[in-house]
Enzyme design. Structure first.
Site, short mmCIF file in Angstrom:
data_model
loop_
_atom_site.label_atom_id
_atom_site.label_comp_id
_atom_site.label_asym_id
_atom_site.label_seq_id
_atom_site.Cartn_x
_atom_site.Cartn_y
_atom_site.Cartn_z
N LEU A 196 0.65 -1.29 -0.15
CA LEU A 196 0.10 -0.20 -0.09
C LEU A 196 0.86 1.28 0.03
CD1 LEU A 196 -2.73 -1.03 2.86
CD2 LEU A 196 -3.14 -0.87 0.45
N GLY A 197 2.06 1.12 0.51
CA GLY A 197 3.11 2.12 0.50
C GLY A 197 4.29 1.75 1.21
N HIS A 201 0.00 6.12 8.50
CA HIS A 201 0.99 5.24 8.73
C HIS A 201 2.17 5.55 8.15
CE1 HIS A 201 1.70 0.72 9.39
NE2 HIS A 201 2.61 0.95 8.49
N GLU A 202 2.40 5.74 6.83
CA GLU A 202 3.51 6.00 6.17
C GLU A 202 4.20 7.14 6.79
OE1 GLU A 202 4.98 3.65 5.06
OE2 GLU A 202 3.12 2.34 4.51
N HIS A 218 5.97 6.32 9.96
CA HIS A 218 7.44 5.65 9.73
C HIS A 218 8.50 6.96 9.28
CE1 HIS A 218 6.26 1.61 10.13
NE2 HIS A 218 5.59 1.62 8.93
N TRP A 238 3.89 -3.68 16.63
CA TRP A 238 4.38 -5.19 16.89
C TRP A 238 5.96 -5.56 17.10
CZ3 TRP A 238 2.26 -4.07 12.42
CH2 TRP A 238 3.11 -4.36 11.26
N ASP A 287 8.91 -1.83 19.63
CA ASP A 287 8.53 -0.68 19.14
C ASP A 287 9.18 0.72 19.61
OD1 ASP A 287 6.78 -0.42 20.82
OD2 ASP A 287 5.10 0.32 19.64
N THR A 326 2.43 1.19 24.04
CA THR A 326 1.76 0.47 23.05
C THR A 326 1.84 -1.02 23.38
OG1 THR A 326 3.96 0.42 21.73
CG2 THR A 326 2.15 2.06 21.02
N ASP A 375 -8.68 0.78 7.68
CA ASP A 375 -8.79 2.15 7.81
C ASP A 375 -9.61 2.65 8.86
OD1 ASP A 375 -6.56 2.68 6.05
OD2 ASP A 375 -7.64 4.21 4.90
ZN ZN Z 1 4.37 0.24 7.85
CA CA Z 2 5.34 -1.23 22.80
#
Ligand code: ZN
Ligand code: CA
Length: 255
Positions: free
Chosen positions: A118-119, A173-174, A177, A185, A194, A199, A236
């Site tokens: 997706l990206g 999301h991107e 990053h 995860w 992470d 989280t 989404d």
């Molecule tokens: Zn990702």
């Molecule tokens: Ca965490």
């Protein structure tokens, strides 16, 4: 953050296929600004247990008003890339079709992607944990998003988007990053990190099978997965938060 959106199409008219319309692009930048300021309408659906850590990242995105030569622009740049599909191995070729200095702009490339992606994004350079593989290539700095996951049908109903990814959260999301966030995860088992304490640990992405987003969902490492986090792989409609520790990473990178 000034943004330039490069639409890498295959000769279609504006509004056709991968040459998505200005209104669809605007709908995506609106989503970014809502999600990074926690102004998203679905913020209220964040489970009560996660509300205390839900975060306003306090970063906003604006279309560039000057191009690299100082001339007026509205921040959208359409280029005929001369092919229908782009793969990960085409990263450099795609980005060198059109590229503004990454010191001054966040580059977003929108193209029809193969490889079932997706990206994808380039991590920033920083000494905080989890960014050891960041590239030092300025010319490839930025994010790439599939044309069929860029924009929001909530804000622009005619958008032709994958029904699982039609609310603009792939780009959220991107950009996460791009600003230093790792998958929640940890890209590994329960011990993979992470680098965010708020989280919950998980051992895999939540993808595809979440149905109506009912919470609690999977509990893979002894606590309920935060599949509502933008840095998971959920549909989404199930996504609605960043956390305070994710904000700390992003602010550290930006500083
Ligand atoms: Zn990702
Ligand atoms: Ca965490």
């Amino acid at each position: 953050i000034p943004v330039v959106v490069h639409i890498i199409h295959n000769g279609e008219s504006v509004g056709v296929g991968g040459n998505i319309s200005d209104d669809q692009i605007l709908s995506q930048i609106d989503v970014l600004n809502e999600d990074f300021r926690r102004l998203n309408a679905d913020a209220s659906t964040t489970p009560a247990v996660f509300q205390p850590v839900a975060s306003d990242i306090d970063i906003e995105f604006v279309f560039a008003k000057r191009d690299p030569e100082g001339l007026p622009t509205y921040g959208i740049n359409r280029v005929n890339g001369g092919r229908s599909t782009w793969f990960l191995v085409d990263n450099y070729d795609l980005k060198t079709l059109s590229n503004w200095p990454s010191e001054d702009y966040m580059n977003i490339w929108v193209a029809s992607l193969g490889d079932d992606f997706l990206g994808y994004a380039q991590f920033p350079i920083s000494d905080i944990g989890g960014l050891e593989t960041a590239s030092n290539s300025a010319i490839t700095d930025g994010i790439v998003v599939d044309a069929f996951a860029f924009g929001s049908v909530d804000k622009y109903p005619p958008a032709n988007l994958d029904p699982r990814y039609n609310l603009g959260r792939t780009t959220t999301h991107e950009v996460g990053h791009y600003l230093g966030l790792r998958h929640i995860w940890g890209d590994g088992g329960c011990g993979a990190d992470d680098f965010c304490a708020d989280t919950p640990a998980s051992s895999s992405a939540n993808e595809g099978a979440l149905g109506d987003c009912t919470f609690p969902g999977p509990s893979r490492c002894g606590s309920d997965d935060m599949f509502q986090n933008y840095i998971d792989f959920s549909n989404d409609v199930c996504m609605n938060l960043f956390t305070e520790d994710q904000k700390t990473r992003i602010r550290t990178v930006m500083d």
